[in-house]
Design a protein around this motif. Structure first.
Motif, PDB file in Angstrom:
ATOM      1  N   THR A   1      -1.249   2.687  -9.126  1.00 39.80           N
ATOM      2  CA  THR A   1      -1.932   1.789  -8.196  1.00 39.80           C
ATOM      3  C   THR A   1      -0.973   0.707  -7.731  1.00 39.80           C
TER       4      THR A   1
ATOM      5  N   VAL B   1       0.865  -1.183   0.000  1.00 40.70           N
ATOM      6  CA  VAL B   1       0.000   0.000   0.000  1.00 40.70           C
ATOM      7  C   VAL B   1       0.904   1.236   0.000  1.00 40.70           C
TER       8      VAL B   1
ATOM      9  N   GLY C   1      -0.175  -2.768  -4.923  1.00 42.31           N
ATOM     10  CA  GLY C   1      -0.870  -3.926  -4.377  1.00 42.31           C
ATOM     11  C   GLY C   1      -1.429  -4.780  -5.505  1.00 42.31           C
TER      12      GLY C   1
ATOM     13  N   SER D   1       0.918   2.890   6.922  1.00 41.34           N
ATOM     14  CA  SER D   1       0.029   3.048   5.773  1.00 41.34           C
ATOM     15  C   SER D   1      -0.477   4.489   5.692  1.00 41.34           C
TER      16      SER D   1
ATOM     17  N   THR E   1      -4.238   2.714  -1.805  1.00 43.15           N
ATOM     18  CA  THR E   1      -3.542   1.987  -2.867  1.00 43.15           C
ATOM     19  C   THR E   1      -3.205   2.893  -4.040  1.00 43.15           C
TER      20      THR E   1
ATOM     21  N   PRO F   1      -4.438  -5.978   2.965  1.00 43.74           N
ATOM     22  CA  PRO F   1      -3.653  -5.525   1.815  1.00 43.74           C
ATOM     23  C   PRO F   1      -2.231  -5.120   2.170  1.00 43.74           C
TER      24      PRO F   1
END
Length: 225
Positions: free
Chosen positions: A174, A37, A176, A143, A153, A185
């Motif tokens: 993007t 992420v 992940g 994150s 993401t 994730p």
């Protein structure tokens, strides 16, 4: 002032990396892509910067951020010791979505929060992140979201949540990929801090992008709880 840089454009990537290095050096926050992420990053050795990270996420010191590093030599430098099990795991899964919790060296001059003498370390599998880490050294990275909200993401997701709390956003598209329905994730987190005990086992603390059975394949089921 907040700036967003498109890492798919070479000139913007170079400018963005310079801006990110400068922001980290000033104790400010950046958002960067990783392989799992987007991460909210600060200088791991600046307590005020780490506190700024926690404040931006609206998170307390009881949830200290992991530290992203550029390679296995840095793991050896930051950990009090590296058990054989950990060495086997990082050889197999680094760079990648595995975070290992180990005992931190007592001599380290940092304050990541209420860590109880431990540190969570990961080498991400993202070239932009690794390029930056090679220049800045270890970064406290969590994150890029407000605590309790979905992990970002995309850089746009992070920007919508964090806004001008962050100086530099590195947009790497993007990140992940497809995961099992019950997987987080983020990275898979394993706690290796009890392995030195006679009956100590590796504990899987978060079920993330690396499946449990892959961890078991490397270390053996008898060492995992």
């Amino acid at each position: 002032m907040t700036a967003v840089y498109d890492c798919s454009v070479e000139s913007e990537l170079l400018e963005g990396l310079r801006a990110a290095r400068g922001a980290i050096g000033r104790g400010e926050l950046i958002v960067m892509p990783t392989d799992t992420v987007y991460g909210l990053a600060a200088d791991a050795f600046r307590p005020a910067a780490v506190q700024r990270l926690l404040d931006a996420k609206e998170r307390g010191r009881d949830a200290p951020p992991p530290v992203l590093i550029p390679g296995i030599p840095t793991l050896n430098a930051l950990a009090e010791s590296v058990p054989e099990v950990v060495a086997a795991l990082v050889k197999e899964f680094w760079p990648g979505g595995l975070t290992v919790i180990v005992e931190a060296r007592e001599s380290l001059a940092w304050d990541l929060g209420e860590t109880r003498g431990t540190v969570a370390l990961r080498m991400p599998d993202n070239r932009h992140a690794l390029h930056l880490l090679a220049d800045t050294g270890p970064l406290a990275v969590s994150s890029a979201n407000i605590s309790g909200m979905p992990a970002a993401t995309t850089a746009a997701d992070a920007l919508a949540m964090l806004g001008d709390r962050v100086s530099v956003y590195l947009d790497g598209g993007t990140v992940g990929g497809a995961l099992p329905a019950d997987a987080d994730p983020g990275s898979t987190i394993v706690d290796a801090t009890s392995l030195h005990l006679p009956e100590g086992k590796l504990r899987i603390m978060r079920h993330g992008v690396i499946p449990d059975d892959e961890i078991i394949r490397v270390v053996g089921a008898e060492l995992v709880s």
